[in-house]
Design a protein around this motif. Structure first.
Motif, PDB file in Angstrom:
ATOM      1  N   ASP A  38       0.821  -1.204   0.000  1.00  0.00           N
ATOM      2  CA  ASP A  38       0.000   0.000   0.000  1.00  0.00           C
ATOM      3  C   ASP A  38       0.859   1.259   0.000  1.00  0.00           C
ATOM      4  O   ASP A  38       1.884   1.331   0.691  1.00  0.00           O
ATOM      5  CB  ASP A  38      -0.916   0.034   1.225  1.00  0.00           C
ATOM      6  N   LEU A  39       0.398   2.259  -0.745  1.00  0.00           N
ATOM      7  CA  LEU A  39       0.994   3.590  -0.711  1.00  0.00           C
ATOM      8  C   LEU A  39       0.148   4.442   0.224  1.00  0.00           C
ATOM      9  O   LEU A  39      -1.087   4.452   0.127  1.00  0.00           O
ATOM     10  CB  LEU A  39       1.018   4.199  -2.121  1.00  0.00           C
ATOM     11  N   VAL A  40       0.783   5.128   1.167  1.00  0.00           N
ATOM     12  CA  VAL A  40       0.044   5.863   2.189  1.00  0.00           C
ATOM     13  C   VAL A  40       0.479   7.319   2.236  1.00  0.00           C
ATOM     14  O   VAL A  40       1.621   7.671   1.931  1.00  0.00           O
ATOM     15  CB  VAL A  40       0.226   5.217   3.585  1.00  0.00           C
ATOM     16  N   LEU A  41      -0.471   8.158   2.638  1.00  0.00           N
ATOM     17  CA  LEU A  41      -0.242   9.589   2.762  1.00  0.00           C
ATOM     18  C   LEU A  41      -1.060  10.070   3.950  1.00  0.00           C
ATOM     19  O   LEU A  41      -2.262   9.797   4.032  1.00  0.00           O
ATOM     20  CB  LEU A  41      -0.681  10.296   1.470  1.00  0.00           C
ATOM     21  N   GLU A  42      -0.402  10.744   4.894  1.00  0.00           N
ATOM     22  CA  GLU A  42      -1.057  11.197   6.125  1.00  0.00           C
ATOM     23  C   GLU A  42      -1.759  10.030   6.828  1.00  0.00           C
ATOM     24  O   GLU A  42      -2.881  10.163   7.321  1.00  0.00           O
ATOM     25  CB  GLU A  42      -2.042  12.333   5.832  1.00  0.00           C
TER      26      GLU A  42
END
Length: 276
Positions: A117-121
């Protein structure tokens, strides 16, 4: 916003030298992975790319459905890594690192949640699904599928890149530029794996892994995330007994657990795979 093939090709021409992308753009498809496999079966070469703004039958990890609502970025890339089948997960790790690194270079602080998974905040920005064709124990063809939230609706645990950029600066102006950065990221990840090797790739992947140091809980142990193996397994240093045998470290395979999105610093271990 529609994909602009000329703009995308121009952005790739300035940088793309390893995979030599051949683009196939669509508004809606069943599955970009499936369309790409169909193209490969009729003679398409490594570097072939299928991109869409919506999927009606998107595929996620472990047989799950990938919800692919309009406005997102959904793409698949064909590669021929000549990699041992036992190391197939290195393609996913390489793609995750490459995309995250490329977006970070654009000023977007993207991290990786194990395994894909790519995550942001601390919320999900996107995910990766790699499918392979194996002959005599060697991966001869692979399709790397990626979904990124751009202007599509997302659940509470997700994040939409366009809405985030409306609140801050806009390092990526539109869907075509996002597609270019994702493709260049995949290219850099696969190039790192094939030219520099798995050890270098894993060290770079760990630098962007948001789960390092997380506490995970099982029915009979507690442990701390300390790394990832070259096969994509999560390395957990245990602090309790497992079936009466004390071991300093265990390896957890992708698909057997979910680290969740509930808090940024503490992850609950589950026994069922996460939808990715």
């Amino acid at each position: 916003m529609e994909l602009n093939q000329q703009k995308l090709e121009t952005a790739l021409q300035r940088n793309n030298t390893y995979l030599q992308f051949q683009l196939h753009l669509h508004k809606t498809v069943t599955s970009t992975n499936q369309i790409l496999w169909d193209l490969l079966n009729t003679g398409a070469k490594p570097g072939c790319v299928v991109i869409a703004q919506q999927q009606t039958a998107g595929r996620g990890q472990w047989g799950r459905q990938w919800i692919s609502s309009p406005g997102g970025l959904y793409l698949s890339v064909a590669v021929a890594p000549e990699l041992e089948a036992i190391n197939s997960y290195q393609l996913t790790l390489g793609s995750a690192w490459g995309i995250a690194e490329q977006l970070q270079n654009c000023g977007i602080p993207v991290g990786i949640k194990w395994p894909n998974d790519l995550v942001l905040e601390h919320r999900k920005l996107g995910g990766i699904l790699t499918e392979t064709k194996v002959t005599s124990g060697i991966i001869t063809k692979a399709v790397i599928g990626v979904g990124i939230n751009w202007a599509n609706s997302v659940p509470e645990t997700g994040i939409n890149l366009q809405s985030l950029q409306q609140q801050h600066s806009k390092p990526i102006s539109d869907l075509s530029m996002l597609a270019a950065q994702v493709l260049l990221g995949i290219e850099s990840g696969i190039q790192c794996l094939c030219q520099e090797g798995a050890n270098i790739l894993i060290s770079r992947y760990l630098n962007l892994l948001t789960n390092m140091g997380d506490i995970v809980y099982g029915s009979d142990f507690t442990g701390t995330v300390v790394g990832v193996t070259s096969k994509g397994e999560l390395r957990v240093r245990t602090t309790s007994e497992i079936k009466s045998v004390i071991t300093p470290e265990i390896y957890l395979q992708p698909g057997t657990i979910s680290l969740g999105y509930r808090t940024p610093h503490k992850s609950q271990l589950h026994t069922t795979p996460e939808n990715s």
